[in-house]
Structure formats: C-alpha cells, structure tokens
Scaffold this active site. Structure first.
Site, PDB file in Angstrom:
ATOM      1  N   CYS A   1       0.821  -1.212   0.000  1.00  0.00           N
ATOM      2  CA  CYS A   1       0.000   0.000   0.000  1.00  0.00           C
ATOM      3  C   CYS A   1       0.856   1.263   0.000  1.00  0.00           C
ATOM      4  O   CYS A   1       0.685   2.149  -0.827  1.00  0.00           O
ATOM      5  CB  CYS A   1      -0.905   0.032   1.237  1.00  0.00           C
TER       6      CYS A   1
ATOM      7  N   CYS B   1      -3.726  -1.397  10.657  1.00  0.00           N
ATOM      8  CA  CYS B   1      -3.333  -1.768   9.290  1.00  0.00           C
ATOM      9  C   CYS B   1      -3.267  -3.289   9.142  1.00  0.00           C
ATOM     10  O   CYS B   1      -3.788  -3.847   8.177  1.00  0.00           O
ATOM     11  CB  CYS B   1      -1.953  -1.187   8.953  1.00  0.00           C
TER      12      CYS B   1
END
Lengths: 109, 287, 140
Positions: free
Chosen positions: B206, B248
C-alpha cells in the site's frame, strides 16, 4: 460523566471601539450521542454538552442549543461587536449537570 | 504470471485500488506552516537507505483534503493540541512515591525538542531500542517511584507523547539506523516487506507501491509516522503509532502484533527511518 | 393540550436516561417535519443566507460547516440524513458582531445539510448544501 473536560477560547486582547472581533472556542468532550453500543451490545448512554453561551459584559453574543450531531470536542467560531472594554464569559452546559466556564478580557480603545 | 503476483493482483482488486487513477492527491504542492511560524518539511528527497524504493518522501498531510489540512495549520483549530496541553499539565504534575514530576528532572521542557525526532533510539543501559513511550515508562518506574507505569496506549501516555511531540514540531526527523540499532532496524524492515493476513498485504504494497492512489474513496499515504500521535477525525481522539500499525495489519485480515511488542518497536524504528528528512508534526490531524 | 410527536420527543430528551432507554427507536422527526415545526410551514426564501460546507467531507465524523444570515435572530441547522436531524440552533444576542457561525458536525453518510434563518419580521430563509462523505480506505 465526561472526564478531563478542558475549555479553550481565543479572542483578541485589544480592539478599537465598534470593532467586530472573531471569537473561537474548543472544548474537549466525547459528545456521546446515545446512538452507539459498546462491545457487549449495550447502549452507551447519551452524554453531551447541550448548550453553549457566550456573553460580553453580561449581554448575550451567541446562545447555542446543541444536539448529538455536534462533533466530538465541540468547536465554534463567531463574531462579537465590542463598544467598550470588558469580559467575554463562556459557559458550556453538560447533560450530567456539569457546567464548564472560561473567560477572556479585552481592552477596547 | 507467478502465483504470488496473481494473489497480489487479486488482493488489490479486493481492496479496490483505483488502477487507472492519475490524480494523485488533493493538493500536491501545498506547504505546511503551523501558526504562521513553524515551517514543516512535507516533501523531501528520500533517505539513502531506501535505495531508490522511493524518490521523494511525503508527509501524510499532503494526501489530505484542504479542510483537514487547514485544521493542522493553526493550534486552535487542531483538537490534538487540547490533549498536548493536558500532557503538559501531566508533565508538571508530581507522580509516584518520590513526589517528582517530569519537570523535576526536565526543568526546561525545551531540552526535549529533539526527542520525537530521534526516537526510537538505542538505550545502552537496557541494551535495546526504546520508543518514547518506553522512555516515559522507564522514568516512571525507575526514577519517579511509580509502582506501575502508564500503559503504552493509555490516554495519559497519548497526551504526554503529544506534548513531547508538540515541543519538537518542525525538528527534522533523524533516527539512527546503524550501530547497535541496526539489528532492530533490519528486523523492522523485514516486517515492512512481509505480507500479512488473508489479503497477503505488506506495508509496502500500500504505502510504497500505491501511495497517492485511491483505496476506495481515500488517498493512500506513504504511511509516514512523523505526525504521530495523530488526531483522527474518524474517532476524534489521539492515536498512537502502534495502534495504527495494529489497525493496518488487522485490515489485512491478519493476526496483529501487540502494542508495545518487539515486532512493533522494530517496525516503528524502520518506518520512522523512512521519514528521515521530514519534520515532527505531532499531534497532526488526519482523517 | 395535545402533544405532537416532536414535542413529546423534546420533552423526553430532557432526561438522558429516557433517551438511553429507547435508543433504537426511530423517534426523531424527519428533517422536513422538523423544519415544518420550526417555520410553522411558512414559505422560505433562499436569498440572504449562505451555507458553506465541503462538497466532499473526508470523514463524516468531523465536518466543518459555516452559516451566515445577516440580520437573523436565529439560525437552526439540520442534517437531513442523521438519525436525529437536529444539529444546533444559534441565537444571536445584542453583542453579536454578525449573524454567522462555524461549527463541526457529524454526518452519517452523504446527505443535505440545511440551515434555516429566522428573521425579525417573522420570515424564514433557507439554504441547503449536499455533502458527500468519503468512505475511508481503511478502518485502521
């Protein structure tokens, strides 16, 4: 009951007669809406600040009725017209009966 | 196409990265000056250790929309500063058996301006890399006579770390990655590039390979931590670095490491080092 | 005296406990009903009132809204898509420097934010602004 509620205000210290001054307020408060549930599925009771009032030398600048849609840590910005030196008083009223106060002096010349 | 690449593509499709997105972020060229006086470095050349993985590093601030950006430009508009002020009060409050406050030793709080910019840091006495939170805990139990230190993710600790960050705002991040810290740094780097969870996503998938792209309706940042602790609009409170890491990894549908774990200490050191050259922004405002 | 549903809700709201007892009931009036109750069904003009809201809010939990209606006695703000559409009522006193205010509100998804100003002559002004609320990439 909300803990550690800290009000902050920002208003100018000096202004000229008849000047329109900007006032900002911020207060730490969870503003629990009464719509949420905790991890066990129990409703978290509503606990918000439901009213905010700013006065200048005892007369109202703004009087705000607040609902649960006001965000956490309520923030307001508005204007006051000052004709003389004096004191802004700020008062927040909590659902639990607590009252939080702050003030700010201004010299008008 | 290898199996691994296929899985990666599937995972990305699942998270709906906008593959065709050319728009990067809301305001690519905006500069951050706080209170009209603290000049932040929100974009700069990537540190050498990144070895070309990124050319330029960006503060998370540049990925945010104008309204969110503006909230960080003035301390009065930044609700995180409410909690930094509460941290300042705690700093001056006696705690523990010895009746001392932080200020008893650190009379001049300004002496701590480099703390946020240089932690996590090797601690010789303990033979380990320490985070700011660990340093506070060490002071509490070893110097101040507290039986139990604040929890790493407690409100008191978040307030204190917000205060410590706030007095170091504008300082250039420069965490040491060599010498005795190197092994921990290497471990953190390993975690950064390891795929976790059912979605098999690493931090890099990401935040290195897709920053600036949309993830659903949101712009991915580089995952820099120079703004921590950060006041997030989503939960309207301060959020610590390890708590964010945990979020996350949870979103990869993986088992996360614990807040304060060796893994997250190593990851914090590594991620902090990816921001060497940016400036301390905590408490920042993010979505 | 017959209580309207809305008045009844208002009464029970004075007790936080009563509120908490029925949290899942959809007792809040719709925005249209709330506006009608406020204006008494009077027609509203859209001139002389300004509502500044972001076109897209990055997070619905904290959205900054600014409203201005020169000369107004009061401005009431609604979020039409919230479980309880009432947001705030600003009453301007003699020391106010303008009939304008900024605050931060919660929006439970894309919806219209509505401001109604009550003027000294008994007329009402109305402004509507649609706000899209970004669905975040990560809950992290």
């Amino acid at each position: 009951m909300a803990e550690n509620v800290t009000p902050r205000v920002r208003a100018p210290r000096e202004a000229s007669v008849g000047e329109v001054v900007s006032v900002r307020t911020l207060i730490s408060h969870p503003m629990e809406s009464g719509m949420r549930r905790d991890g066990d599925g129990n409703v978290i009771p509503r606990s918000i600040i439901n009213r905010f009032v700013c006065t200048f030398n005892g007369e109202v600048v703004v009087d705000v009725t607040m609902e649960p849609s006001i965000a956490t840590n309520p923030y307001f910005q508005f204007e006051a017209k000052v004709m003389e030196s004096g004191t802004f008083n700020f008062t927040w009223y909590d659902d639990d009966g607590s009252v939080y106060e702050d003030s700010s002096d201004i010299t008008v010349s | 196409m290898t199996g691994q690449t296929k899985r990666a593509v599937a995972a990305m499709a699942l998270l709906a990265f906008s593959a065709s997105s050319l728009a990067l972020w809301a305001d690519e060229d905006a500069d951050l000056v706080v209170n009209g006086e603290i000049e932040m470095i929100v974009r700069t050349e990537a540190p050498a250790h990144l070895d070309g993985a990124l050319r330029t590093i960006y503060s998370g601030w540049v990925f945010r929309q104008d309204d969110t950006q503006a909230m960080q430009m003035d301390d009065f508009d930044n609700p995180g500063m409410l909690f930094a002020e509460q941290g300042q009060e705690l700093f001056n409050t006696a705690m523990g058996a010895n009746g001392e406050s932080c200020a008893s030793c650190h009379a001049n709080a300004e002496d701590l301006t480099r703390v946020r910019a240089t932690y996590p840091k090797w601690d010789e006495a303990h033979g380990a890399v320490q985070t700011v939170e660990m340093q506070v805990q060490e002071c509490q139990t070893e110097s101040m006579g507290m039986a139990e230190a604040w929890g790493q993710n407690s409100q008191e600790m978040l307030n204190m770390t917000a205060y410590i960050a706030s007095i170091g705002r504008g300082q250039v991040i420069d965490v040491a990655i060599d010498g005795p810290a190197q092994a921990t740094w290497e471990a953190g780097k390993e975690i950064y590039y390891t795929r976790y969870g059912q979605l098999e996503l690493s931090c890099a998938n990401c935040h290195e390979q897709n920053y600036g792209n949309y993830i659903r309706a949101d712009h991915l940042s580089q995952g820099q931590i120079n703004g921590f602790p950060t006041y997030r609009l989503k939960n309207a409170r301060l959020n610590g670095t390890h708590n964010r890491f945990r979020g996350c990894i949870r979103d990869t549908r993986g088992e996360t490491f614990a807040i304060g774990s060796d893994e997250f200490i190593a990851l914090e050191l590594y991620v902090a080092s990816r921001g060497n050259g940016l400036t301390v922004e905590g408490p920042s405002v993010r979505n | 005296m017959s209580l309207t549903r809305r008045e009844f809700v208002g009464t029970s709201l004075t007790s936080a406990a009563a509120f908490a007892a029925f949290p899942s009931m959809s007792f809040a009036a719709t925005a249209d009903e709330a506006i009608a109750a406020y204006t008494g069904g009077a027609a509203t003009s859209d001139a002389g009132i300004t509502l500044i809201a972001p076109e897209i809010a990055e997070n619905g939990n904290t959205v900054q809204i600014e409203v201005s209606a020169p000369g107004a006695e009061e401005i009431i703000m609604f979020a039409a898509g919230n479980p309880n559409p009432n947001v705030a009522t600003f009453k301007f006193g003699p020391m106010s420097g303008s009939q304008a205010a900024t605050t931060r509100i919660r929006l439970a998804g894309e919806q219209d934010v509505i401001a109604i100003a009550k003027m000294p002559d008994g007329s009402f002004l109305k402004a509507v602004s649609n706000v899209k609320v970004t669905i975040g990439g990560c809950g992290g």
